[in-house]
Design a protein around this motif. Structure first.
Motif, PDB file in Angstrom:
ATOM      1  N   ALA A  21       0.853  -1.194   0.000  1.00  0.00           N
ATOM      2  CA  ALA A  21       0.000   0.000   0.000  1.00  0.00           C
ATOM      3  C   ALA A  21       0.884   1.238   0.000  1.00  0.00           C
ATOM      4  O   ALA A  21       2.027   1.207   0.477  1.00  0.00           O
ATOM      5  N   ALA A  22       0.332   2.332  -0.532  1.00  0.00           N
ATOM      6  CA  ALA A  22       1.103   3.573  -0.646  1.00  0.00           C
ATOM      7  C   ALA A  22       0.160   4.764  -0.620  1.00  0.00           C
ATOM      8  O   ALA A  22      -1.056   4.630  -0.774  1.00  0.00           O
ATOM      9  N   GLY A  23       0.756   5.945  -0.443  1.00  0.00           N
ATOM     10  CA  GLY A  23      -0.035   7.169  -0.411  1.00  0.00           C
ATOM     11  C   GLY A  23      -0.964   7.205   0.777  1.00  0.00           C
ATOM     12  O   GLY A  23      -0.681   6.652   1.840  1.00  0.00           O
ATOM     13  N   ARG A  24      -2.112   7.846   0.623  1.00  0.00           N
ATOM     14  CA  ARG A  24      -3.027   8.014   1.752  1.00  0.00           C
ATOM     15  C   ARG A  24      -3.841   6.768   2.057  1.00  0.00           C
ATOM     16  O   ARG A  24      -4.624   6.760   2.996  1.00  0.00           O
ATOM     17  N   SER A  25      -3.619   5.693   1.320  1.00  0.00           N
ATOM     18  CA  SER A  25      -4.207   4.411   1.711  1.00  0.00           C
ATOM     19  C   SER A  25      -3.390   3.755   2.811  1.00  0.00           C
ATOM     20  O   SER A  25      -3.821   2.741   3.373  1.00  0.00           O
ATOM     21  N   ALA A  26      -2.242   4.315   3.115  1.00  0.00           N
ATOM     22  CA  ALA A  26      -1.328   3.716   4.079  1.00  0.00           C
ATOM     23  C   ALA A  26      -0.879   4.750   5.112  1.00  0.00           C
ATOM     24  O   ALA A  26      -0.908   5.955   4.876  1.00  0.00           O
ATOM     25  N   VAL A  27      -0.443   4.270   6.259  1.00  0.00           N
ATOM     26  CA  VAL A  27       0.220   5.127   7.236  1.00  0.00           C
ATOM     27  C   VAL A  27       1.563   5.549   6.645  1.00  0.00           C
ATOM     28  O   VAL A  27       2.295   4.724   6.085  1.00  0.00           O
ATOM     29  N   GLY A  28       1.869   6.837   6.748  1.00  0.00           N
ATOM     30  CA  GLY A  28       3.109   7.311   6.148  1.00  0.00           C
ATOM     31  C   GLY A  28       3.662   8.531   6.843  1.00  0.00           C
ATOM     32  O   GLY A  28       3.327   8.825   7.994  1.00  0.00           O
ATOM     33  N   LEU A  29       4.482   9.276   6.117  1.00  0.00           N
ATOM     34  CA  LEU A  29       5.214  10.394   6.691  1.00  0.00           C
ATOM     35  C   LEU A  29       4.309  11.448   7.308  1.00  0.00           C
ATOM     36  O   LEU A  29       4.653  12.050   8.326  1.00  0.00           O
ATOM     37  N   CYS A  30       3.160  11.711   6.700  1.00  0.00           N
ATOM     38  CA  CYS A  30       2.303  12.803   7.177  1.00  0.00           C
ATOM     39  C   CYS A  30       1.145  12.311   8.025  1.00  0.00           C
ATOM     40  O   CYS A  30       0.175  13.051   8.233  1.00  0.00           O
ATOM     41  N   SER A  31       1.194  11.080   8.542  1.00  0.00           N
ATOM     42  CA  SER A  31       0.048  10.532   9.265  1.00  0.00           C
ATOM     43  C   SER A  31      -0.095  11.056  10.687  1.00  0.00           C
ATOM     44  O   SER A  31      -1.074  10.732  11.370  1.00  0.00           O
ATOM     45  N   ASN A  32       0.843  11.856  11.147  1.00  0.00           N
ATOM     46  CA  ASN A  32       0.713  12.488  12.463  1.00  0.00           C
ATOM     47  C   ASN A  32       0.232  13.927  12.316  1.00  0.00           C
ATOM     48  O   ASN A  32      -0.742  14.337  12.929  1.00  0.00           O
ATOM     49  N   SER A  33       0.915  14.701  11.507  1.00  0.00           N
ATOM     50  CA  SER A  33       0.503  16.075  11.235  1.00  0.00           C
ATOM     51  C   SER A  33       0.913  16.408   9.810  1.00  0.00           C
ATOM     52  O   SER A  33       1.800  15.767   9.235  1.00  0.00           O
ATOM     53  N   TYR A  34       0.243  17.408   9.258  1.00  0.00           N
ATOM     54  CA  TYR A  34       0.405  17.695   7.847  1.00  0.00           C
ATOM     55  C   TYR A  34       1.003  19.079   7.637  1.00  0.00           C
ATOM     56  O   TYR A  34       0.661  20.021   8.344  1.00  0.00           O
ATOM     57  N   ILE A  35       1.871  19.195   6.652  1.00  0.00           N
ATOM     58  CA  ILE A  35       2.339  20.482   6.153  1.00  0.00           C
ATOM     59  C   ILE A  35       2.286  20.397   4.626  1.00  0.00           C
ATOM     60  O   ILE A  35       2.421  19.319   4.044  1.00  0.00           O
ATOM     61  N   SER A  36       2.055  21.510   3.978  1.00  0.00           N
ATOM     62  CA  SER A  36       1.834  21.484   2.532  1.00  0.00           C
ATOM     63  C   SER A  36       2.993  20.829   1.794  1.00  0.00           C
ATOM     64  O   SER A  36       4.159  21.176   2.001  1.00  0.00           O
ATOM     65  N   GLY A  37       2.631  19.901   0.933  1.00  0.00           N
ATOM     66  CA  GLY A  37       3.611  19.197   0.120  1.00  0.00           C
ATOM     67  C   GLY A  37       4.051  17.878   0.690  1.00  0.00           C
ATOM     68  O   GLY A  37       4.627  17.051  -0.030  1.00  0.00           O
ATOM     69  N   LEU A  38       3.782  17.609   1.984  1.00  0.00           N
ATOM     70  CA  LEU A  38       4.282  16.381   2.577  1.00  0.00           C
ATOM     71  C   LEU A  38       3.499  15.164   2.114  1.00  0.00           C
ATOM     72  O   LEU A  38       4.054  14.076   1.987  1.00  0.00           O
TER      73      LEU A  38
END
Length: 533
Positions: free
Chosen positions: A490-507
């Motif tokens: 899985a990849a992108g927003r279907s998966a837990v990833g770099l921005c799954s805690n908090s978001y900043i534009s482009g992450l």
């Protein structure tokens, strides 16, 4: 299921946005036969986005702008934002590979530019394509690492996501990837505990054109008019039920789930993030959690489904950085220079989604002067609405508090503390950097309602950040016991990833590229001389 059609490929990818496209590109470049499935015509939330990729560590475009950055500085800042969403080792790998990632996109024809935006904004105008896209310049973060702009906006007029996707799609086509649009993934095919394919419902013939048109208009302008979106998507779904034929797509090496998050699924939002209501779902009707549900049905674990990013941007105009953001009790909410998602989280989780900007007459005048030069069309519309219908004024702080329905005593105390510190040159009570602080002294005073609620002219975009739990080295979907599911990534927003805690534009887009490439390479056997799991 009466299967009339069947295809076979090495790698099958569900979802044709940035993550799915990047997975397809890497797998095809490695020699794998790839089939890419999308319920609509491709693009997903990527094509709707601002086309900002968070990157640093010394990219070509940072150097062109005279910006000094290192992977160490990038890691130090992102460690504060990302927390434990991924391991420090994975974050370090992302930072170390960041400049090369942008070069990889540029090789595909994605245009970037080192034109640095000279003011802090939520999204730069068409004159600038490198900017501070997070909270790097805000209070508290400067002590961790020097503030460095890392928002790399794809060079294109308006919102740039459609340009980013167009270049990714062109690369997918040039590599001979078979793309099946108007095709809905319904369930995964298992052989024992291994995923070996996807059962789909595919449209063909005359229904394709009608379905494509309905889904396109459901996305835009339907994105901004939810009733229209629901109506058009309902008609597209009716075509699927009436005309789609069964299709099985077998995968020799594995399946990648990359069909976005679940911001379009009201039931999932109510179940996992009930506080996040009234915002603008940033995505398409395909962001309905279907990819996550497919993974769960195969035994996959999920995490951080309660993590939602709500963007309450107060800039541009940049003059509003010097405003004071308060809640219903008149007390300060947070440092106004923080990124919009941090402001949105504070408002929703601590103040019931309500907030007002306190400004004085000179600040309003400056904001009006900045409208033309600092905004693109949708920002200009929002700022004018803020300065018009959302603003009430009064000759005193108490008058304006009463007009807005705020606690006058609390608002007076907040303004006094703010002005005393500003005039004395003392640290701001909320930690805002001195360059953004000025005393608010000149009546009439105004309160601008920036509460999170449904608003066509000043929406609060939201997207979900949690998803399937994956192995951080391979992208393989994991079971609750930590074991990988054979043949499933899985990849992108279907998966837990770099921005799954908090978001900043482009992450999120950067994570789509990072995790999509990881999954594609792994399933194609690039990272090992064997098929992954």
């Amino acid at each position: 299921m009466d299967l009339r059609d069947e295809l076979t490929a090495d790698v099958v990818i569900v979802g044709f946005g940035a993550a799915g496209a990047c997975a397809a590109i890497e797998a095809a470049r490695a020699g794998a036969e790839v089939v890419l499935i999308d319920r609509f015509a491709g693009g997903g939330a990527t094509a709707l986005s601002g086309g900002v990729v968070y990157a640093g560590g010394g990219t070509e475009y940072q150097r062109a702008a005279g910006v000094d950055d290192t992977p160490d500085a990038m890691f130090a800042y992102l460690s504060q934002e990302i927390g434990d969403a991924v391991s420090p080792r994975t974050l370090r790998r992302f930072c170390d590979e960041s400049a090369a990632m942008v070069a990889w996109l540029a090789e595909l024809g994605v245009p970037f530019e080192g034109s640095l935006c000279p003011y802090k904004t939520s999204y730069p105008s068409d004159r600038h394509y490198l900017y501070f896209s997070g909270s790097e310049a805000s209070g508290g973060f400067r002590d961790v690492a020097p503030p460095v702009p890392r928002g790399h906006r794809v060079r294109a007029p308006g919102t740039s996501g459609k340009a980013l996707f167009a270049h990714l799609a062109a690369a997918v086509e040039s590599l001979g990837v078979r793309v099946l649009t108007q095709t809905t993934a319904q369930q995964l095919v298992l052989d024992g505990e291994r995923v070996v394919g996807v059962d789909c419902a595919a449209l063909s013939g005359a229904p394709v054109a009608a379905h494509r048109a309905l889904s396109r208009y459901a996305t835009k302008p339907g994105l901004y008019v939810p009733p229209l979106r629901r109506l058009l998507h309902g008609r597209a779904a009716a075509i699927e039920r009436r005309s789609a034929r069964p299709l099985r797509v077998r995968a020799r090496q594995g399946v990648v789930l990359a069909a976005g998050g679940f911001v379009a699924d009201r039931a999932m939002l109510r179940a996992h993030a009930p506080a996040y209501r009234g915002g603008l779902p940033l995505g398409t009707a395909g962001d309905d959690g279907s990819a996550i549900r497919l993974g769960v049905a195969a035994g996959g674990a999920t995490a951080r489904l309660d993590s939602v990013s709500a963007w309450r941007f107060i800039t541009p105009p940049s003059a509003f950085l010097s405003a004071v953001l308060v809640g219903p009790d008149g007390r300060r909410i947070c440092d106004e220079s923080r990124y919009g998602a941090a402001i949105g989280r504070a408002m929703i989780e601590e103040h019931g989604g309500r907030g007002w900007l306190l400004v004085d007459a000179p600040l309003v005048a400056e904001a009006r002067q900045q409208l033309h030069d600092q905004t693109v069309w949708f920002q200009r519309m929002q700022a004018r609405h803020m300065l018009g219908a959302l603003r009430v004024s009064g000759s005193t702080v108490e008058d304006v508090a009463r007009a807005a329905g705020l606690d006058a005593v609390g608002l007076r105390a907040t303004l006094t503390a703010h002005n005393d510190a500003a005039r004395a040159g003392a640290p701001d009570p909320a930690g805002k950097p001195a360059e953004f602080v000025r005393p608010l002294l000149t009546p009439p005073f105004s309160l601008i309602d920036v509460s999170v609620r449904p608003s066509r002219f000043y929406p609060c975009p939201m997207l979900t950040l949690g998803g399937l739990v994956v192995d951080e080295d391979t992208g393989a979907v994991l079971r609750a016991d930590g074991a990988p599911i054979a043949g499933l990534h899985a990849a992108g927003r279907s998966a837990v990833g770099l921005c799954s805690n908090s978001y900043i534009s482009g992450l999120s887009l950067a994570d789509c590229v990072f995790s999509g490439r990881r999954a594609g390479r792994r399933l194609a056997g690039v990272d090992r001389n064997e098929n992954a799991f």
